[in-house]
Write a protein that holds these residues in place. Structure first.
Motif, short mmCIF file in Angstrom:
data_model
loop_
_atom_site.label_atom_id
_atom_site.label_comp_id
_atom_site.label_asym_id
_atom_site.label_seq_id
_atom_site.Cartn_x
_atom_site.Cartn_y
_atom_site.Cartn_z
N VAL A 295 3.97 11.15 12.66
CA VAL A 295 4.14 12.52 12.15
C VAL A 295 3.29 12.73 10.90
N ALA A 298 -0.37 13.12 11.85
CA ALA A 298 -0.55 14.43 12.50
C ALA A 298 -0.49 15.55 11.46
N GLN A 377 -2.07 16.30 18.24
CA GLN A 377 -1.13 16.30 19.38
C GLN A 377 -0.89 14.87 19.86
N CYS A 380 1.56 13.33 17.52
CA CYS A 380 2.88 13.95 17.64
C CYS A 380 3.61 13.48 18.90
N THR A 403 8.10 17.81 15.14
CA THR A 403 6.74 17.43 15.54
C THR A 403 6.00 18.61 16.14
N GLU A 404 6.73 19.46 16.87
CA GLU A 404 6.10 20.65 17.45
C GLU A 404 5.76 21.66 16.36
N LEU A 407 2.46 20.99 14.55
CA LEU A 407 1.26 21.42 15.26
C LEU A 407 1.00 22.91 15.17
#
Length: 411
Positions: A295, A298, A377, A380, A403-404, A407
């Protein structure tokens, strides 16, 4: 001779569906992995014979080199592999109760009689920050407590680690602003701009010392070692940022390692620290660490993208800041594949007249931004795979949702 794996990314994402890409990335050693549908639907295109060959190459390269390049490590799952069907709660809402007194607690740790030093140290602890790191730590602690057959409530030591993570992060920001000569942070003037560099350095040092005192009071030597690693990584990462690599392959490895040390290490080791306090299983510690690492990387990759795609009003700092500091981040490194002229600019740290503007245009004309998003991505999805190994709980599912959100954030 085949080039480094990341040079294949543009062709991968322009020549196949997102699902095909992920199948090649994540079916290493014959281990299929499931991810949320929303993360699988971000790209759509037509497969070609060329990209099928590149998939095979990428599969082989990742299998051999993923640990050296800080790519996600793929392991067999020990717990449940998928999260619950119920809609995950908002991470910020779920952690709000535990974070309500966060900044007040930090100010208590920073209590000093000297008025100016007090003002310096409390300047960024005004409650207007995102508090992403302590939120992740709180949610991870609760998820681990439930996984370990305990009540979900935080242990005192876990609550302290959440606070310490924000203190270490903020101290690093104070020092970074001095090194970078920044005049704006979180939409307001930086400490070094208001009080000067010398006092800013001392303020950062004082915040770190207060965090160290709070860490010592937890009374767990293993936790002390784990979080002490964060401070070492921050310093090493800053030194790495001051340099660059001539070799193209080494340059990207250097970038990912620097990203881990400067950003992801704090999240990874804080997650590991709260796991140590509640569970003695090293495999559980590794789950927490890997989630935080992936995470964290990302998050920074998306941050590097936003430097090219968001306005200054959204970020709270000037755009193209990295280029102006002479830094070649993911979008620039990917853009080098289409615009080799960038190599010379990177080596001179965009110091010649017009370098910043030209590099900016090259990045926007390339698919460097898209490829950096694709790499984010990639991390993630591994974070989701790791956290999905824990027992189902609202906090675990909130970490999946987070995590979504990493992004899709725009600031």
């Amino acid at each position: 001779m085949a080039g480094p794996w990341w040079r294949k990314c543009p062709r991968l994402t322009t020549g196949c569906t997102a699902t095909n890409i992920l199948e090649n990335l994540w079916h290493l050693k014959g281990r299929p992995v499931s991810f949320s549908a929303s993360l699988l639907s971000r790209a759509s295109c037509i497969p070609t014979p060329e990209t099928r060959f590149q998939h095979k190459y990428l599969h082989i390269f990742l299998s051999r080199h993923q640990s050296r390049l800080l790519l996600p490590t793929l392991q067999s799952c020990c717990c449940r592999a998928t999260h619950s069907d119920t809609k995950p709660k908002d991470p910020f809402t779920l952690a709000q109760k535990d974070l309500t007194s966060l900044y007040d607690d930090i100010k208590k740790e920073l209590f000093v009689s000297k008025v100016e030093l007090k003002s310096l140290c409390e300047y960024y602890f005004d409650g207007k920050g995102k508090a992403i790191r302590p939120m992740i730590v709180v949610l991870m602690a609760r998820a681990l407590n439930i996984h370990s057959n305990r009540a979900g409530d935080l242990l005192p030591g876990q609550r302290a680690i959440a606070m310490i993570s924000e203190m270490i992060h903020t101290a690093s920001l104070v020092h970074d602003d001095v090194i970078d000569g920044s005049d704006k942070r979180r939409g307001k003037r930086t400490i070094n701009e208001v009080w000067g560099e010398k006092k800013a350095i001392l303020a950062g040092d004082f915040i770190l010392s207060a965090a160290s005192m709070a860490l010592a009071r937890i009374g767990n030597i293993t936790v002390v070692k784990v979080l002490s690693q964060v401070i070492e990584d921050l310093v090493r990462g800053e030194f790495m940022q001051l340099g660059s690599k001539e070799n193209e392959n080494e340059r990207f490895k250097h970038y990912l390692e620097k990203t881990f040390k400067k950003t992801a290490s704090l999240i990874a080791n804080s997650c590991k620290a709260v796991s140590i306090l509640v569970n003695s299983d090293p495999e559980v510690h590794e789950i927490a660490y890997q989630y935080g690492k992936n995470v964290g990387i990302a998050f920074q990759l998306v941050d590097d993208v936003l430097d090219f795609t968001s306005g200054a009003s959204q970020l709270g700092k000037p755009t193209a800041a990295d280029l102006k500091l002479g830094l070649a981040t993911g979008p620039v490194l990917f853009a080098c594949q289409q615009f080799p002229e960038l190599h010379a600019m990177i080596m001179r740290r965009f110091a010649s007249k017009g370098d910043v503007d030209r590099a900016w245009q090259y990045v926007l004309q390339s698919n460097g931004v898209q490829q950096t998003n694709y790499l984010a991505q990639h991390y993630c999805k591994e974070a989701i795979r790791q956290i999905s190994r824990l027992r189902p709980s609202p906090e675990r599912d909130a970490l999946i949702r987070l995590t979504e959100m990493v992004l899709t954030r725009d600031k």
